[in-house]
Design an enzyme around this catalytic site. Structure first.
Site, mmCIF file in Angstrom:
data_model
loop_
_atom_site.group_PDB
_atom_site.id
_atom_site.type_symbol
_atom_site.label_atom_id
_atom_site.label_comp_id
_atom_site.label_asym_id
_atom_site.label_seq_id
_atom_site.Cartn_x
_atom_site.Cartn_y
_atom_site.Cartn_z
ATOM 1 C CG HIS A 79 -1.332 4.108 4.249
ATOM 2 N ND1 HIS A 79 -2.437 3.476 4.804
ATOM 3 C CD2 HIS A 79 -0.688 2.953 3.770
ATOM 4 C CE1 HIS A 79 -2.557 2.304 4.544
ATOM 5 N NE2 HIS A 79 -1.420 2.036 3.845
ATOM 6 C CG ASP A 86 -4.520 5.631 6.788
ATOM 7 O OD1 ASP A 86 -3.230 5.662 7.054
ATOM 8 O OD2 ASP A 86 -4.946 4.968 5.734
ATOM 9 C CB SER A 130 -1.115 0.131 1.264
ATOM 10 O OG SER A 130 -0.295 -0.098 2.215
#
Length: 285
Positions: free
Chosen positions: A265, A262, A50
């Site tokens: 990230h 978040d 991610s």
């Protein structure tokens, strides 16, 4: 890493065939995107998760839900950030491969209730497999392979929430340091075995993250440890809604004022700051 052992081999086979056919290839999270050889963009081959994903994950993931993507492109587009992520910032002069590992193997270990005594064997196994994957990629004919050092996971909001986002979890960071030490040793060994000159390079996300956090991005970030988007309680995450569709998270007024988007990230502004540090150090090599 999301690309598992057998999947990686399949990806590499497809990657090699595409190279032989003269096509450009981008590989993100185990998916292969092939561009026409007549196109002009430089080539970036990515094996990662991610932290490097520019939208190739399946649409059941939170990155396809509001409020992800509100900085860029203005709506959810599969990036785990408010906008652009690390791979969006590379304008490369020659082809290379970027291999990213952001810690999913270790979060899985935690979810499976792994013991404290098992951490170092787990880290050793992860780095050993990563070294095998790096050797395979190089064996396919890739001349330059960049792999990231693990970022300070103990500074992620998911770990600093207990201290009201005031301090990093140094126990977790010490495990990250162990991972990075093993990675450095593995890369040194791989470079010593290679016939070409130092094809493996480490992208130091650990020091670059800490540099931005400690300097508050040049005072750009009031509290770098506090995320812009976070669940209203430990049961919820950024983007969570209840059965009635009611939001169970809060979003700061200006995502560009936050380093973290978040619980894990960075925001687009966060990645911009990290990339600025990397560009002045690692990327010069």
């Amino acid at each position: 890493m999301y690309v598992q052992k057998l999947d990686l081999f399949s990806v590499l086979c497809c990657f090699l065939l595409s190279m032989l056919s003269g096509q450009q290839v981008v590989v993100v999270r185990g998916r292969v995107l092939v561009a026409n050889s007549n196109s002009h963009p430089s080539k970036l081959f990515v094996f990662g998760d991610s932290y490097s994903d520019t939208g190739n994950t399946d649409k059941t993931q939170s990155a396809w839900e509001y409020p992800y993507g509100i900085t860029f492109p203005g709506k959810p587009a599969g990036r785990f950030s408010s906008g652009r992520v690390l791979t969006d910032f590379f304008d490369l002069e020659s082809s290379m491969t970027l291999v990213t590992l952001a810690g999913n193997d270790y979060s899985t270990y935690i979810v499976r209730n792994g013991s404290a005594q098992g951490w170092k064997p787990c880290i050793t196994a992860v780095v050993n497999q990563l070294a095998i994957n790096l050797r395979r990629i190089h064996g396919m004919g890739v001349k330059k392979i960049v792999v990231n050092a693990l970022q300070p996971l103990g500074c992620a909001p998911s770990n600093t929430a207990k201290s009201s986002f005031q301090q990093c979890n140094e126990t977790e960071n010490s495990l990250v340091v162990f991972h990075n030490l093993l990675l450095q040793q593995a890369v040194t060994k791989l470079n010593s075995e290679a016939k070409d000159s130092n094809p493996f390079v480490i992208l130091d996300l650990y020091d670059s993250f800490l540099s931005v956090i400690k300097n508050k991005g040049g005072t750009h970030f009031e509290n770098p440890l506090k995320p812009c988007c976070f669940g209203i309680s430990s049961k919820y995450n950024c983007g969570s809604v209840d059965e009635n569709g009611a939001k169970k998270y809060t979003v700061c007024e200006d995502p560009e004022s936050a380093f973290f988007w978040d619980g894990v990230h960075p925001t687009q502004a966060g990645w911009t700051a990290v990339y600025s540090v990397l560009r002045s150090t690692d990327l010069q090599h």
